[in-house]
Write a protein that holds these residues in place. Structure first.
Motif: not given
Length: 238
Positions: A159, A164, A168, A198, A201
């Motif tokens: 992260n 991201n 995840e 995540a 983002e």
């Protein structure tokens, strides 16, 4: 960037049961792990010392303290014609052996090996050396399939590197482990918060909101989750 992102793992001290011993390779005990000390247990005290260093704000000292244990555990796993697993109990060893019956004999490495890799990675994350941390966290996760802290911390590093999507996916694997093993369910709210981070983002506001709400169901009143939901409320498109 919004406020501080919660570090993903709690520092858990090991119980020291044996003193440090000579650092030679030890003989295998394949076939009777429940009746013999796990290989590498002499490094439990070393790991405890490193935990004290990293929690005391000395991550570089912790890395140096753990280096001999990392070298030892690498050397053990370099022995040919063996597979390796790091577990906390004979029941976990038996479970892993029953689920992985193919291949070479299965050797049991003490959790000190997993912790040596994990806390080296943890200390590097503390120093924001995320790319350097990943190999250690990956070693810990590969060696100890029932230890969620390592993949959880790997999700944090990914992260903070901006990877991201990978983060995840890693956190969802942690959630799957927590669901399969109730004894590690404590990590689930941490993983949900990592997923929420995540998704913010990635600008998946609805998904992020749901992730943080899931974390609050498991960890009511968590300050980080509440702050992130407030951030979503302020910045998500209407």
């Amino acid at each position: 960037m919004r406020g501080n992102f919660l570090a993903s793992s709690l520092l858990l001290a090991l119980v020291v049961t044996t003193p440090a011993t000579a650092q030679q390779l030890v003989k295998t005990h394949v076939g009777a792990p429940q009746n013999a000390p796990a290989i590498g247990q002499q490094y439990r005290e070393t790991v405890n010392r490193a935990i004290q260093q990293v929690t005391g704000g000395e991550p570089q000292a912790a890395i140096a303290t753990l280096a001999p244990a990392v070298t030892y555990c690498d050397a053990q796993q370099a022995r040919p014609n063996l597979r390796f697993v790091s577990v906390s109990t004979a029941a976990q060893y038996d479970r892993h052996a029953a689920e992985n019956t193919e291949g070479a004999p299965l050797e049991w490495l003490d959790m000190a090996c997993t912790h040596a890799y994990y806390y080296t990675g943890y200390a590097l994350v503390e120093q924001r050396a995320f790319a350097q941390a990943l190999p250690y966290l990956e070693k810990a996760a590969a060696l100890a399939p029932y230890y969620p802290e390592a993949p959880n911390e790997r999700g944090l590093a990914l992260n903070l590197m901006g990877r991201n999507e990978e983060a995840e996916q890693q956190y969802r694997q942690v959630l799957a482990l927590a669901e399969a093993m109730p004894e590690v369910a404590y990590v689930a709210p941490l993983a949900w918060r990592g997923i929420g981070y995540a998704l913010i983002e990635k600008r998946d506001w609805a998904g992020a909101r749901a992730a943080y709400e899931h974390s609050l169901e498991l960890d009511p009143g968590n300050k980080t989750a509440l702050e992130e939901l407030e951030y979503i409320k302020q910045y998500a498109p209407l």
